[in-house]
Structure formats: C-alpha cells, structure tokens
Scaffold this active site. Structure first.
Site, PDB file in Angstrom:
ATOM      1  N   LYS B  49       0.856  -1.193   0.000  1.00  0.00           N
ATOM      2  CA  LYS B  49       0.000   0.000   0.000  1.00  0.00           C
ATOM      3  C   LYS B  49       0.886   1.236   0.000  1.00  0.00           C
ATOM      4  CE  LYS B  49      -4.123  -2.052   1.637  1.00  0.00           C
ATOM      5  NZ  LYS B  49      -5.093  -2.200   2.729  1.00  0.00           N
ATOM      6  N   LYS B  54       7.101   1.409   3.721  1.00  0.00           N
ATOM      7  CA  LYS B  54       6.887   2.361   4.826  1.00  0.00           C
ATOM      8  C   LYS B  54       5.510   2.218   5.463  1.00  0.00           C
ATOM      9  CE  LYS B  54      10.685   5.076   4.499  1.00  0.00           C
ATOM     10  NZ  LYS B  54      11.550   5.615   5.527  1.00  0.00           N
ATOM     11  N   THR B  75       4.326  14.296  11.357  1.00  0.00           N
ATOM     12  CA  THR B  75       5.650  13.880  10.925  1.00  0.00           C
ATOM     13  C   THR B  75       6.203  14.900   9.962  1.00  0.00           C
ATOM     14  OG1 THR B  75       6.961  11.954  10.271  1.00  0.00           O
ATOM     15  CG2 THR B  75       5.135  12.561   8.830  1.00  0.00           C
ATOM     16  N   SER B  78       8.551  14.195   2.844  1.00  0.00           N
ATOM     17  CA  SER B  78       7.806  14.453   1.610  1.00  0.00           C
ATOM     18  C   SER B  78       7.748  13.180   0.789  1.00  0.00           C
ATOM     19  CB  SER B  78       8.464  15.558   0.796  1.00  0.00           C
ATOM     20  OG  SER B  78       9.815  15.259   0.623  1.00  0.00           O
ATOM     21  N   ASP B 177      19.800 -17.524   2.675  1.00  0.00           N
ATOM     22  CA  ASP B 177      21.011 -17.466   3.494  1.00  0.00           C
ATOM     23  C   ASP B 177      21.498 -16.022   3.670  1.00  0.00           C
ATOM     24  OD1 ASP B 177      22.818 -18.998   0.731  1.00  0.00           O
ATOM     25  OD2 ASP B 177      22.219 -16.907   1.008  1.00  0.00           O
TER      26      ASP B 177
END
Lengths: 322, 326
Positions: B49, B54, B75, B78, B177
């Site tokens: 989304k 983030k 927050t 940009s 791995d």
C-alpha cells in the site's frame, strides 16, 4: 475443462511457469468519473511477470511437456514473431531442445534479438508464406514438432490455467477481461469460467485500429476488418482464426473495443498505480474496465504481457500515444 | 537507555497490521540469477500500500495509539513515509499533519492531501523541518489536542513494523542465506536485521547504500554512528538521510556488511529490473539490486546461494526517469 485441469498439474510441477500475483488496482478515486457510479473493483492478473514477460510460457510449456519425450527431443517449431516465439524458445532452451521459428521477413531487429537471446533459430520468409503456416498449422521446411501459437489445444489448455488461478484467488469474481489476438488466451480462460462459474461475464478486449472479433460478432459470421498497425502489436489482426471463432463466440460474452489513447493511458496508469510494466495488449483489458465497458463488480483484467519497446514506453510516460 | 526490540515485538506487529497490509509476493528472474550466479528472491514491497514498505511501520505505530485521546499524528517527510502515515491515519480515523518543504513536488502534496491529511510547509532545511514539526506539536497542545510525532524511521513501533518484511520473506523462502536491504535512516535495515538474525543467526544481513551517502558504511566499519555532515547528492531520494539514533543500535548489532554502489550502478539496476522483470521500482529500491549485481558481492560472498533482495518501493517521478538520456 479436463485438459485444463491436467495442464494445471503439468504446470504446477514444472519450473518454467510461475503462479503469478493477482493484485487489486488501488486508488481508483480519480478514475471513478470514467467508471461511473457504482461498485467497481479492478484486479490485475500479472502475466507480464512470467518468465519472458508474457503468459505464453503456459501454453508453450504445456504443449511441450504433453509431447512424447522422444518426439520432444527432436525439437519444436512455430510461426510467430511475438511473445509466443519468445516463450517457446525460452522453454525449449530450459528443457534442452531446439526451437525453430518462422518469422515474417519484416520483423524488426529488437524482436529478432529477443527470440535469439533464448536460442531460437529464426527463419525469415515473406509475409504470405508466414501467414500460410498460421492457417495451415505448419510449414514443411520447418524442422521439429509444430506448435500453433493460438489454436493448439494444449496451448489453449495451458492458457486456461490462468482461469483456474483467478477462481482460486477471487471465487466471487464477476467479470474477466482478456486481450484477444489469436484468441487462445480468451478461449482458454473463458472455457474455465463457463464450466465452473457460468455467471462470470467473459470479455475479449481489442483495440479499435484492428478489432476483427468485434466485427465478426456484430456480423454474426467471420469477417475481415480494417487493419491499422499500432504500438499494440500483441493483438489486432485482419481477421479471426476460423478454428477459434466458433469456440470464441460460445464462451465469450462480447468484445470490448478501446482506443489507442485509452490503451496508452492504461499503460501509464499501470506504471503509476500498480508499479508494473505492461505492453499495449496487456493494458487493453484495464483500459476497457476503466472505461466502464465491463460493468460493475469484481473485474479481473489479465495483464497478458510486458514486452513494450523502451522508446514506445518513454512516449507513453510523456503522455503521448506511440 | 531503553531496551531493544525483540522478535516477539515484530511478531506482534505482524498480527496487528495483517489486515491492513498486503502480503507482497516474492518474484525471481532467471536472467538476473544467471548474471550473478546465485538465486535471487525479490520481495516486492513496490506492491505494498502506497507503493512502499513504509506503510508497515506507519500502520503499526498508528494502530498502537490510544484513540480515546483523539491523537493527531505529525511527521516531517515528503516521501513515502508521508503517504504511508497519511493512509494509516485515514484507515484508523485519526487526523494527520504532514510537515513538508515548500519545494516538494505537486504530486507528492496531492498524494498526501488525497488521503485526507493536512500539510504544513517548511523551508527545505533539516532545521526548519524539525522546528516546524515541534511548533505543530506545541500548537496542538495549546488547543488541548494530543500531537503524536511518528518518525519515518527513528521509532521502535516503526522499526518493528518494517521487520515484518523479513518475517514474510523467511516464511516464504526457507532456504534464504542472506538478505540485502537498502539503508537510509536504518528503520528497514534495523527491523529486518533484528528479525532475520533472531530467526536464523547464520543468515547474512547486508546493507546496500549509495556511495554518495555512505554514512552507514562508515558507521559500521568504525563501530560508531557517523551521520553525514551535508545532504548527499544521490538519485536514491529515499536514502538521503543518515542512520539515526534509534535505529543505530540495531544496525550495529545485526548488520554484517555494507555494500556501496555508484550512481551509475543504481541507474543500471533500475533499468534492468524495469526491462527484464517488468517491475516498477524507484532508485532507492534499485540500490539493493545494484549491490547484488556487484563483482564485490559475487567475489566476497561466493558461498551465499539464496539471496533475498528487498524492493523497497516503486514511487517514481516519471518526468525524471534516470535513463531518459541514457
């Protein structure tokens, strides 16, 4: 349907085909105006993420793996200049057999390179000779088992596995749109729907510069249509294949025709909103859904391929129609 | 000195966010595998989304707020975090205020406003961003509102959310791995490192960083956090920040190595993924791919055969594609 279920087993066990993601196209708010009032959810079956970037590996793999192993060892051949040739060549290379490809002699260099990258051996011939191989299902000078890019039953069955996956992921799907070129994809997927969930509306998508299915459905019989070459090179021809037409009109609920502008806009939208690269043919179903042509409900668009020439893609991103 | 997060924090985060996030697919490419002589597994967070990982950290943080107190999340960003937090706030019916430089492109402002958040402009300097954000929180307090600052990466709730990327990767590809992760502030790297090493202490966690923004490299090599002194010049616009104070302990503890890549390598990798995998990734994501393609990676880690690569996002400025003149 049995053939398609068998194909599903074949493909599940083979490493040449992936079970592609089916994602929802988000942020339709700004396109809501085009779609109109009502509930529309557009989903994307991302066949552009297959090896060789098109769904064609499903049909190619199923056809090859259904052959008697002795016959397979002698190699395969086809007549195609597009995604099917690439898909067949790559699968043949992975399996370790030869692949001869009949191509029209005007095939551009970038497409030749794409086929040769997968060790396809090219045989350029005049267009009429090439078209003859398509209608006659073969060419006596071509070595190997001939696999027709659209109407080979094992190819259509391979394509049908897309329909099975769609039903697994979205059991309450309302409509499915597939781009219509040779018709093998549309027939395969629609056969699944009509067998398992007949209420699902199955549409073909064509571009207005070359829409033989739409013309034929309107006329009630096979007709030729005007043909204008465009950047949408995966679909669009002068006519439909006779062996496909009867099946197509039984399993499809219609053909949705979109403009080149709508198709180019859909390519750009898929980059911005879905974060995938689709070619014109792959974006045509999305263009049709966004224009409201498929109605309401949960609509799955098969994004058939992503092989768009870089320069054409740049033009699309600049807002132009290549 | 607060305790570090542990695996159960990430597992709790996964439960908390599962109904909001996409469990993104892992894609492979025989072309790229042949090029590096390894099996690469690309985690497609460009399909997440808002088009970037983030969203995981943002929704994990917002989901833990006390909604009774009618919080307002604040927050400064940009980029992808701005959109992520705006959407997370919208989904939880919480107001969001995003502090953005007045120079931010129109499309980024439009995206944030589209999710229903409000924008407060600041000058395009680190100082102004911080000051404006603090001023907003103070202003909210005087109005009797509860302003909650949610940092793009320097927040344990955010780091735990980003760690869920590794949970999914290791569930889907048991033979991994190693994992290569792009690094900016260190939120994704820290979360993935913590999670991966907790599940498999043998796994190698490798950061990928633009050579033009090599603070993580310098920090890991010296053992001390060494933030950049000036804003870096790199096309990887999501990675222009230095590893921050909160993320650093995770980076220091869990990261095995940092591979640096040039601007050209980033552009080449981005073009390769667009053209051969048909996946739209942004330059910051291409940094991880570029690292996997380096001779250095091949030479130094010839024993690594199953390498996870996090494609962190796909939000690209289409008017500025790096290969437009390539």
């Amino acid at each position: 349907l049995e053939d398609i279920r068998k194909a599903k087993e074949t493909l599940r066990c083979c490493p040449y085909v992936v079970r592609t993601p089916l994602i929802k196209l988000q942020n339709l708010a700004e396109t809501a105006a085009a779609v109109g009032d009502g509930d529309v959810e557009i989903y994307l079956k991302l066949e552009n993420l297959q090896p060789t970037s098109s769904f064609k590996v499903r049909g190619a793999s199923n056809a090859m793996l259904s052959l008697d192993p002795e016959r397979l060892k002698q190699g395969v051949c086809t007549a195609s200049a597009g995604n099917f040739a690439q898909g067949l060549a790559w699968t043949a290379k992975e399996i370790g057999v030869s692949c001869n490809i009949l191509i029209p002699d005007h095939t551009p260099q970038n497409k030749r390179l794409a086929m040769e990258r997968y060790n396809g051996v090219l045989h350029p011939v005049p267009f009429d000779t090439w078209w003859n191989a398509i209608t006659q299902h073969g060419d006596e000078n071509l070595h190997g088992h001939f696999i027709h890019p659209a109407s080979d039953p094992q190819v259509i069955a391979g394509n049908g596995t897309i329909g099975l996956e769609i039903l697994e992921d979205i059991p309450n799907v309302d409509a499915v749109i597939t781009p219509y070129g040779g018709g093998g994809l549309s027939c395969g997927v629609a056969t699944v729907m009509k067998s398992l969930k007949p209420a699902v509306r199955c549409y073909a998508a064509e571009v207005e510069t070359a829409a033989p299915l739409s013309a034929s459905l309107k006329a009630g019989c096979m007709t030729c249509c005007d043909y204008v070459p465009s950047f949408v090179d995966g679909i669009g021809g002068k006519s439909v294949l006779p062996e496909i037409f009867d099946l197509a009109r039984n399993v499809l609920d219609g053909s949705l025709v979109v403009s080149l502008r709508q198709t180019a806009d859909a390519v750009k939208l898929l980059i911005e909103k879905a974060r995938v690269v689709a070619e014109g043919a792959g974006a045509a179903p999305v263009a049709a859904a966004l224009a409201g042509k498929a109605g309401l409900g949960k609509i799955v668009c098969v994004v058939s391929g992503g092989n768009i020439d870089s320069q054409k893609l740049m033009k699309v991103l600049e807002g132009q129609v290549p | 000195m607060s305790d570090l997060l542990n695996l159960s924090d990430v597992q709790l985060a996964a439960e908390r966010i599962s109904s909001y996030v996409h469990r993104t697919p892992i894609m492979t490419s025989s072309t790229l595998d042949e090029q590096v002589g390894k099996h690469l597994y690309f985690k497609c967070e460009n399909f997440q989304k808002v088009g970037a990982f983030k969203f995981r950290g943002a929704i994990n943080a917002v989901s833990q707020l006390d909604l009774e107190s009618r919080p307002v999340v604040v927050t400064h960003s940009s980029g992808n975090h701005a959109q992520a937090l705006s959407l997370a706030a919208k989904l939880k019916c919480v107001q969001a205020i995003i502090v953005m430089p007045r120079t931010a492109p129109h499309c980024k402002r439009a995206a944030v406003l589209g999710y229903g958040a409000s924008i407060v402009s600041c000058e395009p300097t680190e100082q102004s961003r911080e000051a404006t954000k603090d001023a907003e929180i103070a202003r909210l307090r005087t109005c009797g509102r509860n302003g909650e600052y949610i940092s793009t990466s320097q927040d344990a709730r955010v780091i735990a959310g980003q760690g869920t990327v590794a949970l999914e990767m290791l569930e889907d590809v048991k033979q991994l791995d190693s994992i290569i992760v792009p690094v900016g502030g260190g939120g994704l790297l820290g979360g993935v490192g913590l999670t991966a090493k907790s599940l498999n202490p043998q796994i190698k966690v490798i950061a990928a960083e633009p050579v033009n923004a090599a603070d993580c490299y310098n920090s890991v090599k010296s053992g001390q956090r060494q933030p950049l002194l000036e804003p870096p010049q790199t096309i990887a616009d999501g990675l222009r920040v230095s590893v921050g104070v909160v993320a650093w302990p995770y980076v220091k503890k869990y990261v095995d190595d940092v591979i640096l890549v040039s601007e050209q390598e980033i552009k080449d990798a981005m073009k390769l993924v667009w053209e051969r995998m048909k996946l739209v990734i942004e330059p910051s994501a291409a940094v991880a791919v570029a690292a996997a393609l380096t001779q250095q990676f091949r030479d130094q880690y010839s024993d690594l055969k199953h390498v996870g690569v996090v494609l962190s996002g796909g939000n690209v400025d289409l008017s500025k594609l790096p290969w437009a003149d390539m």
